[in-house]
Design an enzyme around this catalytic site. Structure first.
Site, PDB file in Angstrom:
ATOM      1  N   HIS A  51       0.867  -1.035   0.006  1.00  0.00           N
ATOM      2  CA  HIS A  51       0.096   0.133  -0.060  1.00  0.00           C
ATOM      3  C   HIS A  51       0.835   1.219  -0.229  1.00  0.00           C
ATOM      4  CE1 HIS A  51      -3.105   2.842   1.165  1.00  0.00           C
ATOM      5  NE2 HIS A  51      -3.917   1.824   0.887  1.00  0.00           N
TER       6      HIS A  51
ATOM      7  N   ASP B  77      -7.906  -5.130  -0.385  1.00  0.00           N
ATOM      8  CA  ASP B  77      -8.597  -6.160  -1.158  1.00  0.00           C
ATOM      9  C   ASP B  77      -8.201  -7.592  -0.843  1.00  0.00           C
ATOM     10  OD1 ASP B  77      -7.305  -3.529  -2.924  1.00  0.00           O
ATOM     11  OD2 ASP B  77      -9.458  -4.250  -3.145  1.00  0.00           O
TER      12      ASP B  77
HETATM   13  C1  SDX Z   1      -6.281   0.241  -3.159  1.00  0.00           C
HETATM   14  O1  SDX Z   1      -4.442   4.662  -2.014  1.00  0.00           O
HETATM   15  C2  SDX Z   1      -5.454   4.039  -1.311  1.00  0.00           C
HETATM   16  O2  SDX Z   1      -5.717   4.324  -0.308  1.00  0.00           O
HETATM   17  C3  SDX Z   1      -5.732   2.643  -2.243  1.00  0.00           C
HETATM   18  C4  SDX Z   1      -6.939   1.936  -1.542  1.00  0.00           C
HETATM   19  C5  SDX Z   1      -8.141   2.890  -1.281  1.00  0.00           C
HETATM   20  O3  SDX Z   1      -8.945   2.394  -0.180  1.00  0.00           O
HETATM   21  O4  SDX Z   1      -8.660   3.600  -2.078  1.00  0.00           O
HETATM   22  O5  SDX Z   1      -6.496   1.523  -0.360  1.00  0.00           O
HETATM   23  C6  SDX Z   1      -7.412   0.706  -2.374  1.00  0.00           C
HETATM   24  O6  SDX Z   1      -5.962   0.423  -4.154  1.00  0.00           O
HETATM   25  C7  SDX Z   1      -5.403  -0.757  -2.343  1.00  0.00           C
HETATM   26  C8  SDX Z   1      -4.025  -1.401  -3.259  1.00  0.00           C
HETATM   27  C9  SDX Z   1      -4.610  -2.578  -4.077  1.00  0.00           C
HETATM   28  N1  SDX Z   1      -3.636  -2.776  -5.075  1.00  0.00           N
HETATM   29  C10 SDX Z   1      -2.978  -4.000  -4.836  1.00  0.00           C
HETATM   30  O7  SDX Z   1      -3.237  -4.769  -4.185  1.00  0.00           O
HETATM   31  C11 SDX Z   1      -2.047  -4.256  -6.000  1.00  0.00           C
HETATM   32  C12 SDX Z   1      -0.626  -4.884  -5.538  1.00  0.00           C
HETATM   33  N2  SDX Z   1      -0.122  -3.622  -4.918  1.00  0.00           N
HETATM   34  C13 SDX Z   1       0.832  -3.043  -5.377  1.00  0.00           C
HETATM   35  O8  SDX Z   1       0.875  -2.897  -6.856  1.00  0.00           O
HETATM   36  C14 SDX Z   1       1.504  -1.727  -4.755  1.00  0.00           C
HETATM   37  O9  SDX Z   1       1.589  -2.249  -3.269  1.00  0.00           O
HETATM   38  C15 SDX Z   1       0.483  -0.393  -4.745  1.00  0.00           C
HETATM   39  C16 SDX Z   1      -0.074  -0.128  -6.161  1.00  0.00           C
HETATM   40  C17 SDX Z   1      -0.645  -0.837  -3.792  1.00  0.00           C
HETATM   41  C18 SDX Z   1       1.420   0.686  -3.894  1.00  0.00           C
HETATM   42  O10 SDX Z   1       2.404   0.897  -4.898  1.00  0.00           O
HETATM   43  P1  SDX Z   1       3.391   1.902  -4.487  1.00  0.00           P
HETATM   44  O11 SDX Z   1       3.285   2.513  -3.044  1.00  0.00           O
HETATM   45  O12 SDX Z   1       3.895   2.581  -5.570  1.00  0.00           O
HETATM   46  O13 SDX Z   1       4.754   0.795  -3.878  1.00  0.00           O
HETATM   47  P2  SDX Z   1       6.028   0.568  -4.860  1.00  0.00           P
HETATM   48  O14 SDX Z   1       5.320   0.183  -6.186  1.00  0.00           O
HETATM   49  O15 SDX Z   1       6.637   1.756  -5.041  1.00  0.00           O
HETATM   50  O16 SDX Z   1       6.389  -0.665  -4.016  1.00  0.00           O
HETATM   51  C19 SDX Z   1       7.674  -0.189  -3.275  1.00  0.00           C
HETATM   52  C20 SDX Z   1       8.335  -1.528  -3.374  1.00  0.00           C
HETATM   53  C21 SDX Z   1       8.674  -1.794  -4.612  1.00  0.00           C
HETATM   54  O17 SDX Z   1      10.008  -2.678  -4.689  1.00  0.00           O
HETATM   55  P3  SDX Z   1      11.363  -1.988  -4.870  1.00  0.00           P
HETATM   56  O18 SDX Z   1      11.296  -1.413  -6.046  1.00  0.00           O
HETATM   57  O19 SDX Z   1      11.480  -0.931  -3.677  1.00  0.00           O
HETATM   58  O20 SDX Z   1      12.478  -3.164  -4.686  1.00  0.00           O
HETATM   59  O21 SDX Z   1       7.561  -2.613  -2.911  1.00  0.00           O
HETATM   60  C22 SDX Z   1       7.412  -3.532  -4.048  1.00  0.00           C
HETATM   61  C23 SDX Z   1       7.843  -2.766  -5.347  1.00  0.00           C
HETATM   62  O22 SDX Z   1       8.112  -3.575  -6.311  1.00  0.00           O
HETATM   63  N3  SDX Z   1       5.922  -4.038  -3.900  1.00  0.00           N
HETATM   64  C24 SDX Z   1       5.357  -5.336  -4.228  1.00  0.00           C
HETATM   65  C25 SDX Z   1       3.960  -5.129  -4.045  1.00  0.00           C
HETATM   66  N4  SDX Z   1       3.705  -4.036  -3.688  1.00  0.00           N
HETATM   67  C26 SDX Z   1       4.961  -3.060  -3.654  1.00  0.00           C
HETATM   68  N5  SDX Z   1       6.051  -6.189  -4.630  1.00  0.00           N
HETATM   69  C27 SDX Z   1       5.481  -7.263  -4.705  1.00  0.00           C
HETATM   70  N6  SDX Z   1       4.082  -7.508  -4.758  1.00  0.00           N
HETATM   71  C28 SDX Z   1       3.267  -6.243  -4.352  1.00  0.00           C
HETATM   72  N7  SDX Z   1       2.061  -6.516  -4.108  1.00  0.00           N
END
Ligand code: SDX
Length: 438
Positions: A314, A371
């Site tokens: 998140h 989710d």
């Molecule tokens: C919702 O914003 C809100 O409030 C949203 C929400 C709401 O109520 O409106 O809470 C609802 O959208 C929840 C999120 C639902 N999405 C998912 O579950 C999809 C999977 N999650 C990710 O794609 C990700 O965690 C996000 C999109 C939710 C957040 O993305 P960020 O903040 O841009 O995080 P990031 O991509 O910068 O990640 C930081 C690190 C990265 O690794 P490094 O580059 O540091 O090595 O964490 C890793 C990412 O690759 N990472 C994940 C991951 N989520 C982050 N790696 C594997 N699996 C994941 N799910």
């Protein structure tokens, strides 16, 4: 470099650029979060800021929802989500978010009555549904039909006072269920089922979705409670992608319905509201043997794989999403009441356990988000996966309305228009066709 200078009058932050120091006011929020007010930055320094994904940028002041991502705290209008989940219902929580206070019993009765009385949609709208191919995605239909509402209820395009907004908001809260149910019926090739004035908000939605001409759908209380809870937990989440979209579109002076229609489109994204579908698809893949839990975690850690652990991570929560905690317990309750067990719940629990013990997830503070468990409950209710994000949209609607209304009533009138850092070609001349080379 920004250093915080404690001053007697008010805190300021110091920015040093090109050898000069610039003081910027510090804004301190109700819960002591701090922001540098850089409203005069470009005029005074010639600099703008750049912040990929706005991870460090506040877009507005808002009094609706507070999140502390480090502590896993979520408050709607100051009330902890855990208390609302235990004592409130979706319609009451929607009232709280939109109008700022918990309703009195008369106010709640009046709001509920208006929601019941406005559930019908204009008969002319049925023909729009019949025009969609039955393979259409319900989110595409929902966004289109929310916008189309203003063609049949043009008064929602005239909004001068907050009374105008209240009326448009209540109408939308009521009719969104009918639009969602009609899109579901259309995709099933079944006749539309009209709202039943004797059913409450959530029960009416399930009735319109699952009643068929030869059989009235009696809504199991466990399902009504569970979906009501899901809507409540999704009702707002401050400046998430879809809510920021609603505010961005509304900042141009666009009406509530077109702003919400745009919010639906943003929510559809798999990184945002579309993740609840992705979680079930991921769990089903594991269940069907297409992938085991270790492979799933391994792929999630491999940047080259393009795979993400759906329902995990998140932008704000670097702790367990409090909504996921509540939904995990609710899933257990629903299955206990049904005396039924969905193997996906056991897979989800094992996957969570495996990920939370993995250094990659620990280092990045990746926890289950809202989710991760919501889809398992919706599956138990019988809601098809392609309707999951529609359910998220219905739940999030009061938040979208509350933010659009807050921005409108704040009346700053400033259109949201970010800047950029240009990285394209420097100035060059037009080349006539005969002189161009591939
Ligand atoms: C919702 O914003 C809100 O409030 C949203 C929400 C709401 O109520 O409106 O809470 C609802 O959208 C929840 C999120 C639902 N999405 C998912 O579950 C999809 C999977 N999650 C990710 O794609 C990700 O965690 C996000 C999109 C939710 C957040 O993305 P960020 O903040 O841009 O995080 P990031 O991509 O910068 O990640 C930081 C690190 C990265 O690794 P490094 O580059 O540091 O090595 O964490 C890793 C990412 O690759 N990472 C994940 C991951 N989520 C982050 N790696 C594997 N699996 C994941 N799910």
């Amino acid at each position: 470099m920004v250093e915080q200078v404690e001053t007697s009058m008010s805190e300021t932050g110091k920015l040093c650029v090109d050898g000069s120091e610039f003081e910027m006011p510090v804004i301190v929020g109700t819960e002591q979060e701090k922001a540098l007010d850089i409203g005069s930055l470009r005029a005074r320094t010639g600099y703008i800021t750049l912040d990929d994904g706005y991870a460090n940028t506040g877009a507005c002041r808002s009094a609706i929802t507070f999140i502390d991502g480090e502590k896993g705290i979520l408050h709607y209008r100051g009330i902890p989500i855990e208390q609302l989940a235990g004592k409130s219902r979706f319609v009451e929580t929607a009232y709280l978010l939109i109008w700022g206070e918990l309703p009195t019993s008369d106010q709640l009765a009046s709001f509920s009555r208006q929601l019941t009385e406005n559930a019908l949609i204009h008969e002319g709208m049925k023909y729009h549904f019949e025009g969609f191919p039955n393979t259409s995605h319900p989110m595409a239909m929902l966004s289109a039909m929310i916008n189309a509402l203003s063609c049949y209820y043009p008064f929602v395009l005239e909004f001068e006072t907050d009374k105008d907004i209240d009326k448009a908001a209540t109408l939308l809260m009521s009719k969104v269920r009918t639009l969602a149910a009609f899109s579901y019926k259309m995709s099933k090739g079944q006749p539309f089922v009209y709202p039943d004035p004797n059913r409450r908000y959530v029960g009416n939605l399930l009735h319109m979705m699952f009643t068929v001409p030869y059989k009235q759908y009696e809504v199991p209380r466990a399902f009504q409670k569970a979906l009501d809870l899901i809507f409540m937990l999704h009702a707002d989440h401050e400046q998430n992608c879809s809510t920021s979209t609603v505010r961005m579109v509304g900042s141009a002076g666009a009406n509530l319905y077109s702003s919400v229609s745009a919010g639906v489109c943003a929510l559809w994204g798999p990184l945002h509201g579309g993740a609840n579908m992705g979680v079930i698809q991921m769990l089903e893949q594991i269940q069907e043997g297409g992938m085991d839990i270790d492979t799933c975690v391994k792929l999630a850690k491999d940047k080259e794989s393009g795979f993400r652990l759906m329902g995990f991570g998140h932008r704000v929560y670097k702790n367990y999403d409090p909504r996921a905690k509540i939904l995990k317990a609710a899933a257990e309750r629903v299955f206990a009441q049904l005396n039924h067990r969905d193997p996906l719940l056991d897979i989800a629990r094992r996957l969570e356990e495996r990920a939370l013990s993995d250094q990659y997830f620990i280092d990045r503070k990746l926890y289950p988000n809202v989710d991760f468990y919501s889809g398992i409950i919706m599956r138990a209710i019988g809601i098809p996966t392609n309707m999951f994000t529609v359910m998220f949209a219905i739940g999030r609607l009061p938040g979208w309305i509350a933010h659009w209304r807050e921005q409108f009533l704040q009346g700053s009138g400033r259109i949201a228009r970010p800047r950029q850092v240009y990285t394209g070609q420097q100035q060059r001349d037009y080349i006539d066709m005969d002189k161009r080379r591939a």
